[in-house]
Design an enzyme around this catalytic site. Sequence first.
Site, PDB file in Angstrom:
ATOM      1  N   HIS A 110      39.329  44.985  42.091  1.00 48.47           N
ATOM      2  CA  HIS A 110      38.867  43.599  42.213  1.00 48.47           C
ATOM      3  C   HIS A 110      37.980  43.412  43.452  1.00 48.47           C
ATOM      4  CE1 HIS A 110      42.240  41.884  39.461  1.00 48.47           C
ATOM      5  NE2 HIS A 110      41.173  42.280  38.788  1.00 48.47           N
ATOM      6  N   ASP A 131      47.738  43.799  44.879  1.00 52.48           N
ATOM      7  CA  ASP A 131      48.115  42.557  44.204  1.00 52.48           C
ATOM      8  C   ASP A 131      49.223  42.774  43.175  1.00 52.48           C
ATOM      9  OD1 ASP A 131      46.202  41.303  45.691  1.00 52.48           O
ATOM     10  OD2 ASP A 131      44.792  41.000  44.047  1.00 52.48           O
ATOM     11  N   HIS A 186      47.544  39.374  49.678  1.00 52.72           N
ATOM     12  CA  HIS A 186      47.214  37.965  49.929  1.00 52.72           C
ATOM     13  C   HIS A 186      48.365  37.234  50.609  1.00 52.72           C
ATOM     14  CE1 HIS A 186      43.529  38.072  47.509  1.00 52.72           C
ATOM     15  NE2 HIS A 186      44.203  38.849  46.671  1.00 52.72           N
ATOM     16  N   HIS A 209      42.870  48.653  44.222  1.00 49.95           N
ATOM     17  CA  HIS A 209      42.391  48.353  42.865  1.00 49.95           C
ATOM     18  C   HIS A 209      40.982  47.794  42.934  1.00 49.95           C
ATOM     19  CE1 HIS A 209      44.026  44.455  44.066  1.00 49.95           C
ATOM     20  NE2 HIS A 209      43.479  43.881  43.010  1.00 49.95           N
ATOM     21  N   ASP A 251      37.602  41.090  45.561  1.00 51.64           N
ATOM     22  CA  ASP A 251      38.196  40.607  46.813  1.00 51.64           C
ATOM     23  C   ASP A 251      39.004  41.702  47.525  1.00 51.64           C
ATOM     24  OD1 ASP A 251      40.091  40.444  44.753  1.00 51.64           O
ATOM     25  OD2 ASP A 251      41.125  38.728  45.632  1.00 51.64           O
ATOM     26  N   HIS A 252      38.971  42.914  46.983  1.00 46.19           N
ATOM     27  CA  HIS A 252      39.610  44.070  47.636  1.00 46.19           C
ATOM     28  C   HIS A 252      38.614  45.174  47.997  1.00 46.19           C
ATOM     29  CE1 HIS A 252      43.881  42.821  47.003  1.00 46.19           C
ATOM     30  NE2 HIS A 252      43.219  41.975  46.227  1.00 46.19           N
ATOM     31  N   HIS A 259      48.702  44.446  37.041  1.00 51.63           N
ATOM     32  CA  HIS A 259      47.681  43.511  37.551  1.00 51.63           C
ATOM     33  C   HIS A 259      46.312  44.019  37.114  1.00 51.63           C
ATOM     34  CE1 HIS A 259      45.688  40.714  40.258  1.00 51.63           C
ATOM     35  NE2 HIS A 259      45.051  41.718  40.833  1.00 51.63           N
TER      36      HIS A 259
END
Length: 241
Positions: free
Chosen positions: A38, A114, A152, A36, A40-41, A94
């Site tokens: 985001h 996530d 995570h 996805h 942090d990905h 999400h």
Amino acid sequence: MRNGAHVAVVDPGDAAPVFAWLDANDVALSAIIATHHHADHVGGVPALCAKFDVPVFGPARESIPNRTHALSDGDHIVVPGIHVSFDLFDIPGHTAGHIAYYTTGDDPLLFCGDTLFAAGCGRIFEGTPPQMWASLAKLAALPAATRVYCGHEYTLANLAFAQAVEPDNDAIRARIARERAKRDHDAPTLPSTIGDEHATNPFLRAGLASVMSSAAAHARRPMENVIDSFATLRQWKNEFR
Ligand SMILES: [Zn+2]
């Protein structure tokens, strides 16, 4: 994921640890896989692509930097170099275009970003509780032995919440001891398995009588159905300390 000299990286939020690992293991990158959009990905994708000319697999309905292969439900891919094949699922909730990668075969693996966490689930940022519930149900239907690689390491915090929801669940108590021992030795708790999630994840268990009555006690009103229970748990978890 590694196959000899070939490596694919999943959800590289940061390029630096990927470069460090590739250097330490003297291997080159063969592919990038994203679940996805985001940061942090996918934050590390541009830097990795600047050094390695590799395919970038990602969800069709989201903006993924350097994406070469736009994927959605029902697609099937073979990752070059590592020769692992994946079936693709849409799992919105999400984020709106979130996808999961699932390998079939004797040793099934799931990369679910996530959406499903060990003993938890992601926050619902771009979807609705019914959507997220349907996405989790899709993942919960996979074989019990499926190894679950989520985005995570939130396992111990999630299990603390699971225990608040189901204080009498022995599987949760046993899992807390097991996962705490791993963290005490600096080891990851991941991957999880779908079987472990069925036994200990309150979000997958939202339809069980014990969980519904706990959700009802928290909300101080009866639960209408499993979606109501799931949405109540998600809200409760958002506030849980
Ligand atoms: Zn995310």
